[in-house]
Scaffold this motif. Structure first.
Motif, mmCIF file in Angstrom:
data_model
loop_
_atom_site.group_PDB
_atom_site.id
_atom_site.type_symbol
_atom_site.label_atom_id
_atom_site.label_comp_id
_atom_site.label_asym_id
_atom_site.label_seq_id
_atom_site.Cartn_x
_atom_site.Cartn_y
_atom_site.Cartn_z
ATOM 1 N N TYR A 170 0.818 -1.211 0.000
ATOM 2 C CA TYR A 170 0.000 0.000 0.000
ATOM 3 C C TYR A 170 0.856 1.267 0.000
ATOM 4 C CZ TYR A 170 -3.465 -3.468 1.556
ATOM 5 O OH TYR A 170 -4.282 -4.574 1.663
ATOM 6 N N LEU A 287 -6.733 -0.281 9.823
ATOM 7 C CA LEU A 287 -7.146 -0.069 8.433
ATOM 8 C C LEU A 287 -8.437 -0.851 8.186
ATOM 9 C CD1 LEU A 287 -6.662 0.962 5.554
ATOM 10 C CD2 LEU A 287 -5.243 -1.072 5.159
ATOM 11 N N HIS A 289 -10.894 -2.172 5.439
ATOM 12 C CA HIS A 289 -10.920 -2.446 3.991
ATOM 13 C C HIS A 289 -12.333 -2.192 3.455
ATOM 14 C CE1 HIS A 289 -6.859 -4.296 3.680
ATOM 15 N NE2 HIS A 289 -7.061 -4.435 4.979
ATOM 16 N N MET A 324 -10.186 2.894 3.973
ATOM 17 C CA MET A 324 -9.372 2.819 2.753
ATOM 18 C C MET A 324 -9.967 3.642 1.611
ATOM 19 S SD MET A 324 -8.184 -0.471 0.475
ATOM 20 C CE MET A 324 -6.840 -1.100 1.448
ATOM 21 N N TRP A 328 -7.646 7.074 1.627
ATOM 22 C CA TRP A 328 -6.473 6.825 0.777
ATOM 23 C C TRP A 328 -6.717 7.324 -0.650
ATOM 24 C CZ3 TRP A 328 -4.170 1.305 2.106
ATOM 25 C CH2 TRP A 328 -3.601 1.374 3.394
ATOM 26 N N VAL A 331 -4.009 3.441 -3.702
ATOM 27 C CA VAL A 331 -3.839 2.223 -2.919
ATOM 28 C C VAL A 331 -2.449 1.625 -3.157
ATOM 29 C CG1 VAL A 331 -4.680 -0.134 -2.515
ATOM 30 C CG2 VAL A 331 -6.312 1.739 -2.794
#
Lengths: 333, 333
Positions: A170, A287, A289, A324, A328, A331
Motif C-alpha cells: 500500500y 485499516l 478495507h 481505505m 487513501w 492504494v
C-alpha cells in the motif's frame, strides 16, 4: 494551507506577490508528508501525533530512541485477500514437494489440496492450515528456505491485480513509514505471519531491515551439515506472534512499548491495547478495507482479517479507523 | 606511522616542517580508533578486517546493512567472575522475597541459600540455579521486573573492584563497539543471560539499544491486570540463548548472519562457527581472561566462562584469542 489562503487574499494586483504565493503553495503541496492520504480525521490525527511527539517544546515530546512504531503486515502493509499470501506459498509448496511425499495422496488436508478440493482444505480449519505450513516450511536450512520464499515472491502474481504478491503493498503506508522514519521513528513489522517469510522482502518493500521484523516462528536447530554449520528448520511451531502473542513478541524482540501501532483486524487489538496503555501521546490505528473497487471490502464476517470487535470498541478506546476508500488517495504504488 | 618517520627524517633544520610533522603525528595518535588496545595481532586483525569490509574498492566490501557484529555479554563486555551477575541478582532476590515464601525455608536450593550454605547451592548445579532464576524472575509485570533489575544494578557493587556491577565493563570493548558503529556496523549483544536483565543497562553502558539485545527469556503472558493491559512474567523458561541456541537466537532476532562475533567461552563456539561459515571476510574473537591483577585469570577449569575446547580449536579455525593481559592497555573505563 493558511499561508496559501492569506497570500491569495492579499494584493493580487501585484504580479510578484501572486507568483510568490503560487510558489509557496506549490512548495507547501510538495511538502505534504503523506501525499497518498486524503485530508480527513485519520491523516490529521497522524500529523498531530507526530508533531506532538517530535516538538521539543511539547509536553508530549518523546526522545527519538523511544519512537517505536509497529505495523501488522497482512492487510495492513500488503494485500491479504482472498487468502494470506504465505498460505498460498505453502499451498504451492505442497504441489512442488508432492513427488517426495507419496503419503500426502492419502493424508488430509494434503490429499484435498492436491486434488484441488479447496472446500475440504478450508474445513480442515486452522489446524489443517498449520499442518500444511509446518510441513512445507521445515526440513531444510534457513538459507534454503529464504531462497524458496524469495523465488516464489519474485514470480507469483495476485489474480486480481496482475502484480506480484510482493508488489501488492500500500502506497499510503509507504508514505507513512517514510514520514515516521524522517521524524526519528524506528519502524517495525509485528505480524502473525512467519518471520522468515517476510524478511526477504521487508527491506526492499518497506525500508524495514530484517532485524526489525517480528513474527511467528518455527523451531530451528543449529547443526553441522555436510561439514558446514547450518540452521535447520524443524517441523514444530515455536512462537505464535498473533493476538495476545503480539505484545509478547514486542516485549521479547523490541523491549520497548511502541507509541504508534497500526493493524487491520481483531488480531491486532492486543498490540494496540498494549501500545495505548503507556503514558503520554500514543496512537492506535486500524485499516478498514472498504474499497471493493480498488482493493477489497471486508470486515466483520471475513474469513481473513476479521475486523469486528475492534470496530465496536474503537470509539470508546480512542482508536482511529482508517477508511481505505475515503482516506487513501491511492492504494498501490 | 610511515608518515611520522618520513617527516622526522626530513629536513629538521626547518622549524616549520618539524612542527608540521609533530602535528601530523599527534593527529595520527589521536586518531587511533582503539586506544585501549595494545598493538599486536588481535588489534591488527580487527583493524585489517574493518578496513577490508568498509573499503568500497576491496573485494571484501560489505554493504553497511550487512555489517552485523555480535558480542556475548558475561565475560566479554562485563565481568562474570567469580559469579555471573544475574545469578547474584537472583540470590539477592531470594533473600528479599523470602518473607513471602515460607516454603523456601524447607526447600532446596532456597533453604541452603538463605542459610548461606553456598556449597549446597553450588551442588544443586544448573538445575538448582535455574529454579532460583525462574522463581525470582517471574510473578510480576514486565515493568516491575525492569524496575527491580534497574534498582539492583544501580546499587550493588562488585567486591573486588569497588564499582557497581553495571560499571564492571571493559573499556577496550567500548572502544571497539564505538569503532564498529563509526564504520557502519550495527552492534548486538547475544548472551546466554536473560534478555530483560540486560536491557535496562545496554544503551547507557554500550550504546546498544534494547532492541539489539538477544538473550535467554522466560515465557510471558499478556493479561489485563487491574484494568490495565500488562505483560506478566510466568515461572517458565522460554528460550535458552546459549551454546547452539545462540545461532538460533541470531536467526530469530536479527535474521542476518553476523560478520564479526566476539565471545569468551566455549558457550560462544557455535555463534562464532556460524558467523565464520558465511562467505567473504569474517572475524571471530575470544577474550582470554589472563589478567589476575587487573581482573581475573581463568579458562579451562573455571566454573564460569569455561574456555577450553575453543582454545584448542582456535588455531585450526582461524579464531583470534584476545589476551586480556597483553592486548588490553586498560581494562575498565
Amino acid at each position: 494551507m493558511k499561508l496559501c489562503n492569506r497570500a491569495k487574499s492579499g494584493s493580487l494586483a501585484s504580479g510578484f506577490i501572486g507568483i510568490f504565493a503560487l510558489f509557496l503553495c506549490s512548495v507547501s503541496y510538495a511538502a505534504d508528508p503523506l501525499p497518498s492520504w486524503n485530508d480527513g480525521t485519520a491523516k490529521e490525527a497522524i500529523l498531530y501525533f507526530v508533531n506532538a511527539v517530535t516538538d521539543k517544546n511539547s509536553k508530549d515530546f518523546v526522545e527519538p530512541a523511544e519512537r517505536i512504531a509497529v505495523f501488522d503486515h497482512d492487510g495492513t502493509l500488503w494485500v491479504e485477500y482472498p487468502m494470506y499470501t504465505q498460505i498460498l506459498f505453502a499451498f504451492d509448496r505442497v504441489k512442488k514437494l508432492a513427488p517426495q511425499h507419496p503419503e500426502w495422496k492419502t493424508t488430509q488436508p494434503f490429499k484435498a489440496l492436491l486434488e484441488g478440493d479447496m472446500k475440504t482444505v478450508g474445513e480442515s480449519g486452522m489446524k489443517g492450515l498449520m499442518e500444511i505450513v509446518v510441513a512445507t516450511h521445515s526440513g531444510m536450512t534457513a538459507a534454503e528456505f529464504e531462497q524458496e520464499a524469495s523465488q516464489w515472491l519474485a514470480t507469483t502474481k495476485h489474480p486480481k491485480f496482475d502484480r506480484l504478491y510482493s508488489e501488492c503493498i500500500y502506497q499510503p503506508q509507504l508514505d507513512l513509514l517514510a514520514y515516521l522514519r524522517a521524524n526519528g521513528f524506528k519502524t517495525f513489522i509485528v505480524s502473525g505471519g512467519g518471520i522468515q517469510f517476510m524478511r526477504p522482502i521487508s527491506e526492499k518493500n518497506y525500508g524495514i531491515p530484517p532485524e526489525q521484523v517480528v513474527g511467528s516462528s518455527g523451531v530451528s536447530d543449529f547443526q553441522v551439515k555436510d561439514g558446514k554449520p547450518a540452521l535447520i528448520r524443524m517441523p514444530k511451531i515455536g512462537f505464535v506472534n498473533d493476538k495476545a502473542g503480539k505484545p509478547v513478541g514486542i516485549y521479547e524482540h523490541i523491549g520497548r512499548r511502541p507509541i504508534l501501532a497500526f493493524g487491520n483486524s481483531d488480531s491486532d487489538m492486543q498490540m494496540i491495547e498494549y501500545t495505548m496503555a503507556g503514558e503520554g501521546q500514543r496512537v492506535g490505528l486500524f485499516l478498514h478495507h472498504t474499497d471493493a473497487d480498488r482493493e477489497y471490502a471486508y470486515d466483520r464476517k471475513s474469513h481473513v482479517g476479521t475486523l469486528d470487535k475492534a470496530l465496536d470498541q474503537a470509539g470508546a478506546s480512542g482508536w482511529i479507523i482508517v477508511d481505505m476508500k475515503n482516506d487513501w488517495k491511492a492504494v498501490f504504488p
